[in-house]
Write a protein that holds these residues in place. Sequence first.
Motif, PDB file in Angstrom:
ATOM      1  N   GLN A   1      31.016   7.792  12.532  1.00 49.20           N
ATOM      2  CA  GLN A   1      29.769   8.311  11.974  1.00 49.20           C
ATOM      3  C   GLN A   1      29.681   7.997  10.477  1.00 49.20           C
ATOM      4  OE1 GLN A   1      29.062  12.389  13.006  1.00 49.20           O
ATOM      5  NE2 GLN A   1      30.247  12.200  14.870  1.00 49.20           N
ATOM      6  N   ALA A   2      28.458   7.960   9.976  1.00 50.09           N
ATOM      7  CA  ALA A   2      28.250   7.719   8.548  1.00 50.09           C
ATOM      8  C   ALA A   2      28.825   8.877   7.734  1.00 50.09           C
ATOM      9  CB  ALA A   2      26.761   7.573   8.260  1.00 50.09           C
ATOM     10  N   PRO A   3      29.387   8.575   6.561  1.00 50.73           N
ATOM     11  CA  PRO A   3      29.979   9.635   5.740  1.00 50.73           C
ATOM     12  C   PRO A   3      28.946  10.661   5.286  1.00 50.73           C
ATOM     13  CG  PRO A   3      30.561   7.448   4.906  1.00 50.73           C
ATOM     14  CD  PRO A   3      29.525   7.257   5.953  1.00 50.73           C
ATOM     15  N   SER A   4      29.348  11.883   5.231  1.00 47.86           N
ATOM     16  CA  SER A   4      28.532  12.964   4.693  1.00 47.86           C
ATOM     17  C   SER A   4      29.522  14.042   4.270  1.00 47.86           C
ATOM     18  CB  SER A   4      27.567  13.517   5.750  1.00 47.86           C
ATOM     19  OG  SER A   4      28.298  14.108   6.802  1.00 47.86           O
ATOM     20  N   ALA A   5      29.036  15.092   3.639  1.00 44.18           N
ATOM     21  CA  ALA A   5      29.940  16.167   3.228  1.00 44.18           C
ATOM     22  C   ALA A   5      30.652  16.750   4.443  1.00 44.18           C
ATOM     23  CB  ALA A   5      29.158  17.249   2.491  1.00 44.18           C
ATOM     24  N   ASP A   6      29.899  16.950   5.517  1.00 36.79           N
ATOM     25  CA  ASP A   6      30.512  17.498   6.726  1.00 36.79           C
ATOM     26  C   ASP A   6      31.478  16.493   7.364  1.00 36.79           C
ATOM     27  OD1 ASP A   6      29.202  19.868   6.415  1.00 36.79           O
ATOM     28  OD2 ASP A   6      27.703  19.511   7.974  1.00 36.79           O
ATOM     29  N   HIS A   7      31.115  15.206   7.299  1.00 37.76           N
ATOM     30  CA  HIS A   7      32.005  14.209   7.870  1.00 37.76           C
ATOM     31  C   HIS A   7      33.299  14.117   7.055  1.00 37.76           C
ATOM     32  CE1 HIS A   7      33.090  10.851  10.384  1.00 37.76           C
ATOM     33  NE2 HIS A   7      33.329  10.105   9.319  1.00 37.76           N
ATOM     34  N   LEU A   8      33.180  14.252   5.739  1.00 36.66           N
ATOM     35  CA  LEU A   8      34.382  14.255   4.904  1.00 36.66           C
ATOM     36  C   LEU A   8      35.275  15.446   5.245  1.00 36.66           C
ATOM     37  CD1 LEU A   8      32.896  13.187   1.463  1.00 36.66           C
ATOM     38  CD2 LEU A   8      34.325  11.828   2.995  1.00 36.66           C
ATOM     39  N   LEU A   9      34.660  16.573   5.565  1.00 36.27           N
ATOM     40  CA  LEU A   9      35.447  17.729   5.982  1.00 36.27           C
ATOM     41  C   LEU A   9      36.173  17.426   7.289  1.00 36.27           C
ATOM     42  CD1 LEU A   9      36.424  20.622   5.818  1.00 36.27           C
ATOM     43  CD2 LEU A   9      34.236  21.367   6.783  1.00 36.27           C
ATOM     44  N   LEU A  10      35.484  16.756   8.214  1.00 38.10           N
ATOM     45  CA  LEU A  10      36.133  16.366   9.457  1.00 38.10           C
ATOM     46  C   LEU A  10      37.332  15.456   9.178  1.00 38.10           C
ATOM     47  CD1 LEU A  10      36.287  16.114  12.550  1.00 38.10           C
ATOM     48  CD2 LEU A  10      34.610  14.253  12.390  1.00 38.10           C
ATOM     49  N   ARG A  11      37.161  14.487   8.277  1.00 35.98           N
ATOM     50  CA  ARG A  11      38.271  13.601   7.913  1.00 35.98           C
ATOM     51  C   ARG A  11      39.446  14.395   7.336  1.00 35.98           C
ATOM     52  NH1 ARG A  11      35.983   8.517   4.443  1.00 35.98           N
ATOM     53  NH2 ARG A  11      34.651   7.551   6.018  1.00 35.98           N
ATOM     54  N   THR A  12      39.112  15.332   6.451  1.00 39.91           N
ATOM     55  CA  THR A  12      40.165  16.136   5.828  1.00 39.91           C
ATOM     56  C   THR A  12      40.888  16.976   6.862  1.00 39.91           C
ATOM     57  OG1 THR A  12      38.854  16.237   3.796  1.00 39.91           O
ATOM     58  CG2 THR A  12      40.640  17.826   4.022  1.00 39.91           C
ATOM     59  N   PHE A  13      40.137  17.539   7.783  1.00 41.67           N
ATOM     60  CA  PHE A  13      40.730  18.329   8.862  1.00 41.67           C
ATOM     61  C   PHE A  13      41.684  17.469   9.691  1.00 41.67           C
ATOM     62  CE2 PHE A  13      40.027  19.828  13.378  1.00 41.67           C
ATOM     63  CZ  PHE A  13      40.887  20.924  13.296  1.00 41.67           C
ATOM     64  N   ARG A  14      41.249  16.256  10.040  1.00 43.40           N
ATOM     65  CA  ARG A  14      42.111  15.369  10.816  1.00 43.40           C
ATOM     66  C   ARG A  14      43.362  14.990  10.033  1.00 43.40           C
ATOM     67  NH1 ARG A  14      37.226  11.476  13.032  1.00 43.40           N
ATOM     68  NH2 ARG A  14      36.965  12.431  15.098  1.00 43.40           N
ATOM     69  N   ALA A  15      43.196  14.773   8.738  1.00 38.73           N
ATOM     70  CA  ALA A  15      44.353  14.432   7.912  1.00 38.73           C
ATOM     71  C   ALA A  15      45.344  15.595   7.866  1.00 38.73           C
ATOM     72  CB  ALA A  15      43.901  14.055   6.506  1.00 38.73           C
ATOM     73  N   LYS A  16      44.831  16.816   7.770  1.00 36.60           N
ATOM     74  CA  LYS A  16      45.709  17.983   7.764  1.00 36.60           C
ATOM     75  C   LYS A  16      46.421  18.142   9.102  1.00 36.60           C
ATOM     76  CE  LYS A  16      45.130  19.572   3.607  1.00 36.60           C
ATOM     77  NZ  LYS A  16      46.265  19.543   2.643  1.00 36.60           N
ATOM     78  N   ILE A  17      45.716  17.842  10.187  1.00 34.83           N
ATOM     79  CA  ILE A  17      46.363  17.879  11.501  1.00 34.83           C
ATOM     80  C   ILE A  17      47.525  16.900  11.520  1.00 34.83           C
ATOM     81  CG2 ILE A  17      46.088  17.322  13.955  1.00 34.83           C
ATOM     82  CD1 ILE A  17      43.235  18.365  13.770  1.00 34.83           C
ATOM     83  N   GLU A  18      47.305  15.699  10.972  1.00 36.01           N
ATOM     84  CA  GLU A  18      48.357  14.689  10.952  1.00 36.01           C
ATOM     85  C   GLU A  18      49.580  15.185  10.191  1.00 36.01           C
ATOM     86  OE1 GLU A  18      50.119  11.536  12.276  1.00 36.01           O
ATOM     87  OE2 GLU A  18      48.023  11.967  12.766  1.00 36.01           O
ATOM     88  N   GLU A  19      49.351  15.923   9.130  1.00 38.17           N
ATOM     89  CA  GLU A  19      50.455  16.430   8.327  1.00 38.17           C
ATOM     90  C   GLU A  19      51.171  17.608   8.988  1.00 38.17           C
ATOM     91  OE1 GLU A  19      48.914  17.600   4.566  1.00 38.17           O
ATOM     92  OE2 GLU A  19      48.086  15.620   4.086  1.00 38.17           O
ATOM     93  N   CYS A  20      50.429  18.433   9.715  1.00 35.98           N
ATOM     94  CA  CYS A  20      50.954  19.754  10.077  1.00 35.98           C
ATOM     95  C   CYS A  20      50.958  20.068  11.567  1.00 35.98           C
ATOM     96  CB  CYS A  20      50.132  20.844   9.367  1.00 35.98           C
ATOM     97  SG  CYS A  20      49.941  20.634   7.598  1.00 35.98           S
ATOM     98  N   PHE A  21      50.652  19.090  12.432  1.00 34.74           N
ATOM     99  CA  PHE A  21      50.438  19.447  13.839  1.00 34.74           C
ATOM    100  C   PHE A  21      51.678  20.031  14.503  1.00 34.74           C
ATOM    101  CE2 PHE A  21      51.849  15.041  14.064  1.00 34.74           C
ATOM    102  CZ  PHE A  21      52.725  15.036  15.144  1.00 34.74           C
ATOM    103  N   ARG A  22      52.853  19.714  13.998  1.00 35.54           N
ATOM    104  CA  ARG A  22      54.070  20.266  14.610  1.00 35.54           C
ATOM    105  C   ARG A  22      54.248  21.748  14.294  1.00 35.54           C
ATOM    106  NH1 ARG A  22      55.386  15.062  13.210  1.00 35.54           N
ATOM    107  NH2 ARG A  22      56.365  13.793  14.848  1.00 35.54           N
TER     108      ARG A  22
END
Length: 296
Positions: A182-203
């Motif tokens: 999807q095209a970037p937006s404030a909400d899309h950036l939040l989704l990216r950040t959420f996914r990045a945090k999952i990558e760091e902390c999913f365990r």
Amino acid sequence: MNMFHGQQLVPVHPFKPDEASGSKLLTIVRSEGELAYEADMLLPHRKAYYLLVFVRHSPGCHWVDAMPYVRQDNTLYFTVPRQMLVKEEAVPSWSTHLTFSEEFLALQQNAALRTLPLIQNPHNGHQLNLTAADTAFIEEQLLKLEAEYRRPGEWQHRMLSAHLTVLLTYLSRLYTEQYASQAPSADHLLLRTFRAKIEECFRERHEVGAYAELLHLSAGHLSEVVKAQSGKPAIKHIHERLVLEARRLLFYTSDSLKEIAFSLGFADASYFNRFFKRETGRTPAEYRSSARKMYQ
């Protein structure tokens, strides 16, 4: 394909600079029919760096996160550090391999590259199909990179960064087209950040509320934005990442189900068993058995 047994850990291959080139954070190697044989690549492994491979011709098959890829001519393959890889056999290759380290992306002048879809890889992709025009453009950019790579000096790093920026930006456009990002937006950036945090902390963190706390948001707001942007509940993103890692470990290692469960943060192996079956329709043991039948 070889597997790991017992307590063997899946190795992480470090970035290896070519000291003669003058570039310590990027390498580029062209193969013209050589037999590409690296014994440690025939075992499951991860890479601690980014890899782009433009394949002109390289018959055979390799696996990424338990997904087989029969190599196609004039195709771009890419991997990011978290993915698990293995080659089936050593074969002659006509291709160009481009690698760069996480330290390269950490440099201030390369900050914009870290946000590119190809680098973020939210869809866990690996293959980009190319048109004739794409192929010509990518070959041209790789030739420019090769020329600078062989020209050590004061301006080498800046020139390599400039050419790589053009290449990665072009490939990211292809990525968004092929993976429907999807095209970037404030909400899309939040989704990216959420996914990045999952990558760091999913365990360690399995609940939406735990990520909302990290992002200084309410769990309800995070859930609402993630669902609107991705079409999936926030908890589903967490569960999918856990399942992906579980599949990697079940497929590539011989760790016991209890060991895998504990490594993913499940205090109870029986709960992990129920979780995996609920998410995939099969128990971990059933998945491991059926996946490995592909090699028999």
